[in-house]
Scaffold this active site. Sequence first.
Site, PDB file in Angstrom:
ATOM      1  N   ARG A 146      30.814 -93.268 111.636  1.00 39.40           N
ATOM      2  CA  ARG A 146      31.412 -93.037 110.320  1.00 39.40           C
ATOM      3  C   ARG A 146      32.708 -93.826 110.139  1.00 39.40           C
ATOM      4  O   ARG A 146      33.008 -94.346 109.070  1.00 39.40           O
ATOM      5  CB  ARG A 146      31.739 -91.540 110.141  1.00 39.40           C
ATOM      6  N   ARG A 202      29.513 -90.282 120.976  1.00 39.86           N
ATOM      7  CA  ARG A 202      30.198 -90.888 119.822  1.00 39.86           C
ATOM      8  C   ARG A 202      30.303 -89.924 118.649  1.00 39.86           C
ATOM      9  O   ARG A 202      31.331 -89.821 117.988  1.00 39.86           O
ATOM     10  CB  ARG A 202      29.387 -92.083 119.334  1.00 39.86           C
ATOM     11  N   GLU A 251      32.170 -66.462 111.641  1.00 39.49           N
ATOM     12  CA  GLU A 251      32.060 -65.005 111.529  1.00 39.49           C
ATOM     13  C   GLU A 251      31.452 -64.637 110.176  1.00 39.49           C
ATOM     14  O   GLU A 251      30.564 -63.788 110.079  1.00 39.49           O
ATOM     15  CB  GLU A 251      33.451 -64.353 111.645  1.00 39.49           C
ATOM     16  N   ALA A 293      31.018 -97.955 131.141  1.00 36.68           N
ATOM     17  CA  ALA A 293      29.741 -97.964 131.869  1.00 36.68           C
ATOM     18  C   ALA A 293      29.816 -99.067 132.906  1.00 36.68           C
ATOM     19  O   ALA A 293      30.034-100.227 132.564  1.00 36.68           O
ATOM     20  CB  ALA A 293      28.591 -98.221 130.911  1.00 36.68           C
ATOM     21  N   GLY A 324      36.691-103.168 126.565  1.00 36.67           N
ATOM     22  CA  GLY A 324      36.685-103.751 127.904  1.00 36.67           C
ATOM     23  C   GLY A 324      37.827-103.262 128.781  1.00 36.67           C
ATOM     24  O   GLY A 324      38.599-102.379 128.402  1.00 36.67           O
ATOM     25  N   SER A 329      26.362-108.636 130.632  1.00 32.11           N
ATOM     26  CA  SER A 329      26.522-107.181 130.752  1.00 32.11           C
ATOM     27  C   SER A 329      25.369-106.383 130.137  1.00 32.11           C
ATOM     28  O   SER A 329      25.403-105.158 130.118  1.00 32.11           O
ATOM     29  CB  SER A 329      27.818-106.750 130.063  1.00 32.11           C
TER      30      SER A 329
HETATM   31  C1  AOF Z   1      37.045 -72.895 110.981  1.00 35.69           C
HETATM   32  N1  AOF Z   1      35.863 -72.326 111.277  1.00 35.69           N
HETATM   33  O1  AOF Z   1      34.604 -70.688 112.094  1.00 35.69           O
HETATM   34  C2  AOF Z   1      36.951 -70.482 112.220  1.00 35.69           C
HETATM   35  C3  AOF Z   1      38.219 -71.087 111.934  1.00 35.69           C
HETATM   36  O2  AOF Z   1      40.638 -74.740 106.572  1.00 35.69           O
HETATM   37  P1  AOF Z   1      40.223 -73.303 106.611  1.00 35.69           P
HETATM   38  O3  AOF Z   1      40.728 -72.488 105.540  1.00 35.69           O
HETATM   39  O4  AOF Z   1      38.719 -73.211 106.770  1.00 35.69           O
HETATM   40  O5  AOF Z   1      40.868 -72.641 107.933  1.00 35.69           O
HETATM   41  C4  AOF Z   1      40.790 -73.303 109.145  1.00 35.69           C
HETATM   42  C5  AOF Z   1      41.462 -72.486 110.246  1.00 35.69           C
HETATM   43  O6  AOF Z   1      40.790 -71.248 110.427  1.00 35.69           O
HETATM   44  C6  AOF Z   1      41.353 -73.175 111.588  1.00 35.69           C
HETATM   45  O7  AOF Z   1      42.432 -74.044 111.819  1.00 35.69           O
HETATM   46  C7  AOF Z   1      41.377 -72.025 112.563  1.00 35.69           C
HETATM   47  O8  AOF Z   1      42.709 -71.662 112.819  1.00 35.69           O
HETATM   48  C8  AOF Z   1      40.748 -70.859 111.801  1.00 35.69           C
HETATM   49  N2  AOF Z   1      39.388 -70.486 112.254  1.00 35.69           N
HETATM   50  N3  AOF Z   1      38.192 -72.286 111.302  1.00 35.69           N
HETATM   51  O9  AOF Z   1      37.088 -73.972 110.410  1.00 35.69           O
HETATM   52  C9  AOF Z   1      35.748 -71.154 111.881  1.00 35.69           C
HETATM   53  N4  AOF Z   1      36.859 -69.308 112.811  1.00 35.69           N
HETATM   54 ZN    ZN Z   2      37.936 -67.398 109.652  1.00 39.25          ZN
END
Ligand code: AOF
Ligand code: ZN
Length: 347
Positions: free
Chosen positions: A209, A186, A53, A156, A280, A170
Amino acid sequence: MQYEIFMKECIELAKQGEGKTSPNPLVGCVVLDQFGNKISTGYHKKYGENHAERDALLKIKNGEEKNGTLIVNLEPCSHYGKTPPCADLIIERGIKKVVIGMRDVNPIVAGNGIKKLKNAGIEVIENILEEECKTLNEVFIKNMIKNKVFVAIKTATTLDGKIATFNGSSKWITSENARNEVKKIRNRYDAILTTSSTIIADNPTMMHRKKIILDRKLKTNLESSIYKSGEIYLFNETLDMFEGGINFIKTPAKDEKLDLKFILEKAFELGIKSILVESGGHLNGEMLKYADKIYHFIAPKITGDNRGLSCFDSRQINNINDSYNFRIAQTDIFEPDILLTYYPISK
Ligand code: AOF
Ligand code: ZN
């Protein structure tokens, strides 16, 4: 109204953050002006960075969002976390209507964001494409509600359900098309998980990672390709130490098998929120108990030989009525193969 179309766009925007937002959700946002024209979009790009947002609203410079509509797949937050509450910014910017895909399951938000918006006189429309929004954030939902890691299995097989012939041949069952899709799958998961048998049989690289390896008796050669990149968590029965870039984790075992429950809990403790199992039939069979989702690629080939290795092989079911049951959620084609995506029923 065409909110569904904008919500679909939010979901697509959100997916651009796949693999980078964990442990946080995937969120996308669209902003319309008071006439219903799209004026901005945004998404949550990476853990710790702006929420969707805020990302969308900060791009608007001359106040065209006043009396406009904001569409977002997850309820705007109401808490001070890494950033100030999104609900506050939405109110400040004079948005008149907020359209939400699903309520936030994070207990510190859970309805409070909506309350804040409504108290400020904003109209809130809920549950647009709710099912799709919940699927998008199935990992986040499982983590928040159950406090457990999300487990997906990828397999697969041939049309007769084999992952190899009886002598282990395989390469390859599925096409390059299908195997490229596996790389994308992944990327959505925090870690991949495989076993010593797979490493010894195939010496796969499995670029990722984080890699979880189950090797009870430490049989694998540490020069194998899999050890050459990524963070390694090597679950085994004897060693508990960090050495040569490898986290050796001592794990209880029963009947010559490492305790999967312990491994999944330990992984969650280590901050791994989702796992893709790529191994597997034996491990897949054992892992069925814990699986939240299965990606099953099927190639149009038949080995026609029941000595071939099966994709799920835990040999625990005698009565057909005791089978694991699933709901097939999606079918995709990766020529000439198909991908069935299914979920266990009653979990
Ligand atoms: C996100 N991204 O776009 C929205 C979230 O760790 P913070 O402070 O960034 O907060 C994470 C929390 O914010 C997440 O668990 C969820 O409840 C809310 N919304 N989080 O990372 C976003 N809108
Ligand atoms: Zn937020």
